[in-house]
Design a protein around this motif. Structure first.
Motif, PDB file in Angstrom:
ATOM      1  N   GLY A   1      60.497 -30.774   1.927  1.00 55.45           N
ATOM      2  CA  GLY A   1      59.705 -29.579   2.193  1.00 55.45           C
ATOM      3  C   GLY A   1      60.107 -28.442   1.297  1.00 55.45           C
ATOM      4  N   SER A   2      60.141 -27.241   1.862  1.00 57.97           N
ATOM      5  CA  SER A   2      60.353 -26.044   1.068  1.00 57.97           C
ATOM      6  C   SER A   2      61.829 -25.772   0.836  1.00 57.97           C
ATOM      7  N   ALA A   3      62.080 -24.977  -0.193  1.00 62.73           N
ATOM      8  CA  ALA A   3      63.444 -24.535  -0.466  1.00 62.73           C
ATOM      9  C   ALA A   3      63.844 -23.492   0.555  1.00 62.73           C
ATOM     10  N   GLN A   4      65.158 -23.257   0.680  1.00 61.65           N
ATOM     11  CA  GLN A   4      65.625 -22.260   1.630  1.00 61.65           C
ATOM     12  C   GLN A   4      65.517 -20.866   1.038  1.00 61.65           C
ATOM     13  N   GLY A   5      64.776 -20.023   1.682  1.00 66.40           N
ATOM     14  CA  GLY A   5      64.745 -18.625   1.315  1.00 66.40           C
ATOM     15  C   GLY A   5      63.664 -18.261   0.341  1.00 66.40           C
TER      16      GLY A   5
ATOM     17  N   PHE B   1      54.016 -17.098   3.668  1.00 61.39           N
ATOM     18  CA  PHE B   1      55.125 -16.478   4.393  1.00 61.39           C
ATOM     19  C   PHE B   1      54.548 -15.441   5.338  1.00 61.39           C
ATOM     20  N   TYR B   2      55.121 -15.369   6.530  1.00 65.55           N
ATOM     21  CA  TYR B   2      54.615 -14.514   7.595  1.00 65.55           C
ATOM     22  C   TYR B   2      55.667 -13.485   7.989  1.00 65.55           C
ATOM     23  N   ALA B   3      55.214 -12.258   8.252  1.00 66.24           N
ATOM     24  CA  ALA B   3      56.122 -11.195   8.670  1.00 66.24           C
ATOM     25  C   ALA B   3      55.420 -10.332   9.715  1.00 66.24           C
ATOM     26  N   CYS B   4      55.993 -10.266  10.914  1.00 70.49           N
ATOM     27  CA  CYS B   4      55.464  -9.415  11.985  1.00 70.49           C
ATOM     28  C   CYS B   4      56.279  -8.139  12.033  1.00 70.49           C
TER      29      CYS B   4
ATOM     30  N   GLY C   1      55.843 -18.259  11.822  1.00 74.31           N
ATOM     31  CA  GLY C   1      55.192 -19.127  10.851  1.00 74.31           C
ATOM     32  C   GLY C   1      55.021 -20.542  11.372  1.00 74.31           C
ATOM     33  N   GLY C   2      55.138 -20.714  12.703  1.00 66.76           N
ATOM     34  CA  GLY C   2      55.046 -22.045  13.294  1.00 66.76           C
ATOM     35  C   GLY C   2      56.336 -22.832  13.181  1.00 66.76           C
TER      36      GLY C   2
ATOM     37  N   VAL D   1      60.610 -17.407   6.709  1.00 64.41           N
ATOM     38  CA  VAL D   1      59.522 -17.599   7.679  1.00 64.41           C
ATOM     39  C   VAL D   1      58.281 -18.095   6.928  1.00 64.41           C
ATOM     40  N   GLU D   2      58.298 -19.389   6.674  1.00 67.80           N
ATOM     41  CA  GLU D   2      57.261 -20.055   5.892  1.00 67.80           C
ATOM     42  C   GLU D   2      56.500 -21.012   6.787  1.00 67.80           C
ATOM     43  N   GLY D   3      55.179 -21.013   6.643  1.00 68.41           N
ATOM     44  CA  GLY D   3      54.350 -21.918   7.421  1.00 68.41           C
ATOM     45  C   GLY D   3      53.095 -22.252   6.647  1.00 68.41           C
TER      46      GLY D   3
END
Length: 196
Positions: free
Chosen positions: A24-28, A188-191, A79-80, A60-62
């Motif tokens: 999957g994705s890289a960290q950060g 990427f999601y940010a609340c 981000g699920g 926070v990746e989704g």
């Protein structure tokens, strides 16, 4: 014997490469810090009992495609990603909120730790009557973003700032920032909790 050791090492190398290629994705990657996001509040220690997000607020990746796709209702702020479920917990509406002014220009800022080719940055705000004591759902948000910043596949700098006019709102609301990546299936999601 030498042939068996070589074959074993080759097999381990192939397995390692396969694991890296499919993990999957890289960290950060990045997070919003203006207005301050929930993951930043956890990362800087302002909010406690945040679980793993306190060590990686940039992760926070989704799935992208919000609002038609992306994380399902109730899991939007994480981000699920179940590892960051604390971001979806409304904490009884007690998340610290940044003071903002309705109808005024605001400079939105993201801290980027790993740069990605970018489609756009989009910002949504909750509807009037939003209940900050409940997990965020699509139905809580205005259907259209109040600000969209196209990026045309370019790589962002390590800090991205752009100005936009805040909508006419009053009281406590939530702004959802979505950073859509152009060359992967993710965003990427940010609340950010705010008070107008």
């Amino acid at each position: 014997m030498r042939r068996k050791i070589t074959a074993l090492l080759l097999g381990l190398g192939v397995a390692g490469v396969s694991l890296l290629a499919t993990s999957g994705s890289a960290q950060g990657h990045g997070y919003a810090d203006s207005p301050v996001s929930r993951q930043q509040l956890c990362g800087n220690g302002t909010v406690r009992n945040c679980g793993q997000i306190q060590w990686e607020p940039q992760s926070v990746e989704g799935p992208k495609g919000f609002p038609a796709g992306g994380p399902r209702d109730g899991l939007i702020c994480s981000g699920g990603n179940q590892r960051f479920a604390e971001l979806d917990d409304p904490r009884g509406g007690a998340w610290p909120a940044s003071a903002v002014r309705a109808g005024q220009s605001h400079t939105f800022r993201w801290r980027i730790t790993v740069r990605h080719a970018t489609t756009d940055f989009r910002y949504y705000v909750t509807k009037d009557g939003y209940d900050p004591r409940k997990p965020l759902a699509r139905g809580d948000l205005e259907p259209q973003p109040f600000l969209t910043v196209p990026f045309g596949g370019r790589l962002p700098d390590s800090t991205v700032s752009h100005a936009g006019v805040l909508p006419q709102k009053s009281g406590k609301h939530l702004i959802l920032g979505v950073w859509t990546i152009s060359n992967t299936g993710n965003a990427f999601y940010a609340c950010s909790d705010v008070t107008f």
